[in-house]
Design an enzyme around this catalytic site. Structure first.
Site, PDB file in Angstrom:
ATOM      1  CB  CYS A 172      -0.949  -0.005   1.182  1.00  0.00           C
ATOM      2  SG  CYS A 172      -2.087  -1.375   1.081  1.00  0.00           S
ATOM      3  CG  HIS A 179      -3.105   3.280   2.215  1.00  0.00           C
ATOM      4  ND1 HIS A 179      -3.734   2.886   1.057  1.00  0.00           N
ATOM      5  CD2 HIS A 179      -3.148   2.212   3.048  1.00  0.00           C
ATOM      6  CE1 HIS A 179      -4.132   1.637   1.191  1.00  0.00           C
ATOM      7  NE2 HIS A 179      -3.801   1.204   2.388  1.00  0.00           N
ATOM      8  CG  ASN A 239      -6.987  -0.741   1.743  1.00  0.00           C
ATOM      9  OD1 ASN A 239      -6.221  -0.569   0.793  1.00  0.00           O
ATOM     10  ND2 ASN A 239      -6.562  -0.972   2.962  1.00  0.00           N
TER      11      ASN A 239
HETATM   12  N1  ACO Z   1     -17.980  -8.316  10.631  1.00  0.00           N
HETATM   13  C1  ACO Z   1     -18.334  -8.363  11.926  1.00  0.00           C
HETATM   14  N2  ACO Z   1     -17.445  -8.575  12.911  1.00  0.00           N
HETATM   15  C2  ACO Z   1     -16.156  -8.754  12.571  1.00  0.00           C
HETATM   16  C3  ACO Z   1     -15.714  -8.723  11.233  1.00  0.00           C
HETATM   17  C4  ACO Z   1     -16.693  -8.488  10.245  1.00  0.00           C
HETATM   18  N3  ACO Z   1     -16.385  -8.408   8.936  1.00  0.00           N
HETATM   19  N4  ACO Z   1     -14.385  -8.896  11.198  1.00  0.00           N
HETATM   20  C5  ACO Z   1     -13.987  -9.052  12.490  1.00  0.00           C
HETATM   21  N5  ACO Z   1     -15.059  -8.962  13.317  1.00  0.00           N
HETATM   22  C6  ACO Z   1     -15.081  -9.044  14.774  1.00  0.00           C
HETATM   23  C7  ACO Z   1     -13.830  -9.637  15.346  1.00  0.00           C
HETATM   24  O1  ACO Z   1     -13.925 -11.046  15.401  1.00  0.00           O
HETATM   25  C8  ACO Z   1     -13.789  -9.003  16.722  1.00  0.00           C
HETATM   26  O2  ACO Z   1     -14.672  -9.684  17.587  1.00  0.00           O
HETATM   27  P1  ACO Z   1     -14.303  -9.877  19.158  1.00  0.00           P
HETATM   28  O3  ACO Z   1     -14.239  -8.484  19.694  1.00  0.00           O
HETATM   29  O4  ACO Z   1     -15.444 -10.682  19.656  1.00  0.00           O
HETATM   30  O5  ACO Z   1     -12.976 -10.561  19.165  1.00  0.00           O
HETATM   31  C9  ACO Z   1     -14.386  -7.621  16.512  1.00  0.00           C
HETATM   32  O6  ACO Z   1     -15.132  -7.704  15.289  1.00  0.00           O
HETATM   33  C10 ACO Z   1     -13.340  -6.529  16.407  1.00  0.00           C
HETATM   34  O7  ACO Z   1     -12.320  -6.958  15.495  1.00  0.00           O
HETATM   35  P2  ACO Z   1     -11.070  -6.057  15.205  1.00  0.00           P
HETATM   36  O8  ACO Z   1     -10.170  -6.791  14.252  1.00  0.00           O
HETATM   37  O9  ACO Z   1     -10.474  -5.551  16.474  1.00  0.00           O
HETATM   38  O10 ACO Z   1     -11.764  -4.843  14.446  1.00  0.00           O
HETATM   39  P3  ACO Z   1     -11.154  -3.445  14.136  1.00  0.00           P
HETATM   40  O11 ACO Z   1     -11.905  -2.405  14.829  1.00  0.00           O
HETATM   41  O12 ACO Z   1      -9.657  -3.437  14.296  1.00  0.00           O
HETATM   42  O13 ACO Z   1     -11.499  -3.287  12.578  1.00  0.00           O
HETATM   43  C11 ACO Z   1     -10.300  -3.486  10.466  1.00  0.00           C
HETATM   44  C12 ACO Z   1     -10.980  -4.233  11.630  1.00  0.00           C
HETATM   45  C13 ACO Z   1     -11.365  -2.641   9.793  1.00  0.00           C
HETATM   46  C14 ACO Z   1      -9.733  -4.499   9.510  1.00  0.00           C
HETATM   47  C15 ACO Z   1      -9.194  -2.552  11.017  1.00  0.00           C
HETATM   48  O14 ACO Z   1      -8.411  -3.257  11.961  1.00  0.00           O
HETATM   49  C16 ACO Z   1      -8.276  -2.001   9.951  1.00  0.00           C
HETATM   50  O15 ACO Z   1      -8.701  -1.347   9.033  1.00  0.00           O
HETATM   51  N6  ACO Z   1      -6.960  -2.205  10.135  1.00  0.00           N
HETATM   52  C17 ACO Z   1      -5.962  -1.669   9.238  1.00  0.00           C
HETATM   53  C18 ACO Z   1      -5.994  -2.290   7.895  1.00  0.00           C
HETATM   54  C19 ACO Z   1      -4.823  -1.793   7.118  1.00  0.00           C
HETATM   55  O16 ACO Z   1      -4.459  -0.636   7.204  1.00  0.00           O
HETATM   56  N7  ACO Z   1      -4.145  -2.674   6.423  1.00  0.00           N
HETATM   57  C20 ACO Z   1      -2.861  -2.335   5.865  1.00  0.00           C
HETATM   58  C21 ACO Z   1      -2.896  -1.527   4.667  1.00  0.00           C
HETATM   59  S1  ACO Z   1      -3.366  -2.444   3.328  1.00  0.00           S
HETATM   60  C22 ACO Z   1      -1.955  -3.203   2.631  1.00  0.00           C
HETATM   61  O17 ACO Z   1      -0.829  -2.959   2.870  1.00  0.00           O
HETATM   62  C23 ACO Z   1      -2.246  -4.274   1.700  1.00  0.00           C
END
Ligand code: ACO
Length: 333
Positions: free
Chosen positions: A122, A258, A289
């Site tokens: 990214c 990004h 994304n």
């Molecule tokens: N729908 C519903 N619930 C979900 C989903 C979903 N699709 N996915 C995960 N959950 C649940 C999890 O199991 C967790 O449940 P728990 O609390 O009972 O354990 C809860 O939701 C929270 O999960 P988190 O992973 O903590 O959710 P978060 O708030 O962190 O959001 C997300 C997830 C959107 C993926 C976020 O972490 C994010 O955007 N991170 C950065 C992504 C990124 O920047 N990637 C790198 C760049 S891209 C690249 O280089 C290719």
């Protein structure tokens, strides 16, 4: 980034044009929730995404990159035959050779240009921008196409609820050329391979070839870990990029990070102390994304919306798998 003396040589690099290609098919959160165990509300509040674009079979990396590049050239008023260098950044090119960039050069009328691919996930577009800018400053290149392009859907398991709603497809391109004053500020970039397992592939292609049963390699991500790494580390990177360019927050017109997640973008803007009047690019809401394509796509949308203008200063920032990052201040095309 100060004004040049009269008669100065054109030995700096600047942005001349930007173009986008967004795949035809838009997939909203309700359709996404038919594939994964999730809710529209969860996806929107956690990521800021309402819909994303998924490429169809004919919307190949080469096709999308060529379309975006053609629009960037038209914006710049430059013909493909005047381009001498083409750089494509992608993390989803499944073809080892020939380089994607060579086909894109031919498609855009730049056949014969130096053409090569770059991979930095990214952060790929912002890396490629520095490479293109450095080639122009050194005299090795003049008009240069820099393109970020992805078909994330080729390497994401469609039923994996941790990633399927997040990643999407598209292409964004810019044209760079020589100029009498710096239009692309010094880069701040780096990587932390010790955290490489925060976003990697489930298996290697050779493993898949010797045992196809578990399926092709797909993205595996610890989203929470990356989230923390970005909000803890990227504010300092942003300040360094501003300092190196000699630009203050008050002089910025736009922030184009990004498009990883709307919450990450908001937190970065808050922690940076970005003045209210600075436009914060938002492409993630309708594009998802798009990895290496996200910064030029977000730039194109911001300019098309009239939220920032030609010649104004913007802070660009890419970050992601590696883990890696790259940031610089630019004058918008
Ligand atoms: N729908 C519903 N619930 C979900 C989903 C979903 N699709 N996915 C995960 N959950 C649940 C999890 O199991 C967790 O449940 P728990 O609390 O009972 O354990 C809860 O939701 C929270 O999960 P988190 O992973 O903590 O959710 P978060 O708030 O962190 O959001 C997300 C997830 C959107 C993926 C976020 O972490 C994010 O955007 N991170 C950065 C992504 C990124 O920047 N990637 C790198 C760049 S891209 C690249 O280089 C290719």
């Amino acid at each position: 980034m100060s004004a040049p003396p009269p008669g100065a040589r054109e030995d700096h690099a600047r942005l001349l044009g930007v173009g986008a290609y967004r795949p035809r098919r838009s997939v909203d959160n309700s359709e996404m929730c038919r594939r994964i165990d999730s809710t529209e509300e969860w996806i929107l509040t956690r990521s800021g995404i309402r819909s994303r674009r998924f490429a169809e079979d004919d919307e190949t990396l080469e096709y999308m990159a060529g379309e975006a590049a053609g629009k960037a050239l038209a914006y710049a008023g430059i013909d493909g035959t005047e381009v001498d260098t083409v750089i494509t950044a992608s993390m989803t090119n499944l073809v080892q050779t020939p380089p994607l960039a060579a086909g894109v050069a031919t498609l855009t009328g730049a056949n014969g240009a130096a053409a090569f691919d770059l991979s930095a996930a990214c952060a790929g577009f912002c890396h490629a921008l520095e490479v293109g800018s450095a080639l122009i400053r050194s005299g090795s290149a003049r008009n240069t196409l820099v393109i970020g392009v992805e078909r994330s859907t080729d390497i994401v398991a469609p039923d994996d609820r941790t990633v399927a709603f997040l990643f999407a497809d598209g292409a964004g391109a810019v044209v760079l050329g020589p100029g009498p004053e710096p239009g692309i500020g010094p880069v701040v970039w780096g990587s932390d391979g010790e955290k490489g397992d925060a976003l990697d592939m489930t298996r290697t292609w050779p493993e898949f070839v010797s045992d196809p049963a578990p399926g092709q390699p797909v993205i595996r991500m610890d989203g929470r870990r990356i989230f923390r790494w970005v909000v803890e580390g990227m504010v300092d990177v942003a300040h360094q990029a501003l300092d190196k360019a000699g630009v203050t927050l008050d002089e910025l017109s736009a922030f184009i990070p990004h498009q990883a997640n709307a919450r990450i973008i908001r937190m970065l803007a808050e922690r940076l102390g970005l003045p209210e009047r600075v436009a914060i690019a938002d492409d993630i809401t309708e594009s998802g994304n798009t990895c290496a394509a996200s910064v030029p796509l977000a730039m194109e949308r911001l300019l098309a919306q009239g939220r920032a203008g030609r010649g104004e200063l913007a802070l660009l920032m890419g970050f992601g798998a590696g883990l890696g990052y790259s940031a610089q201040v630019v004058r918008l095309p």
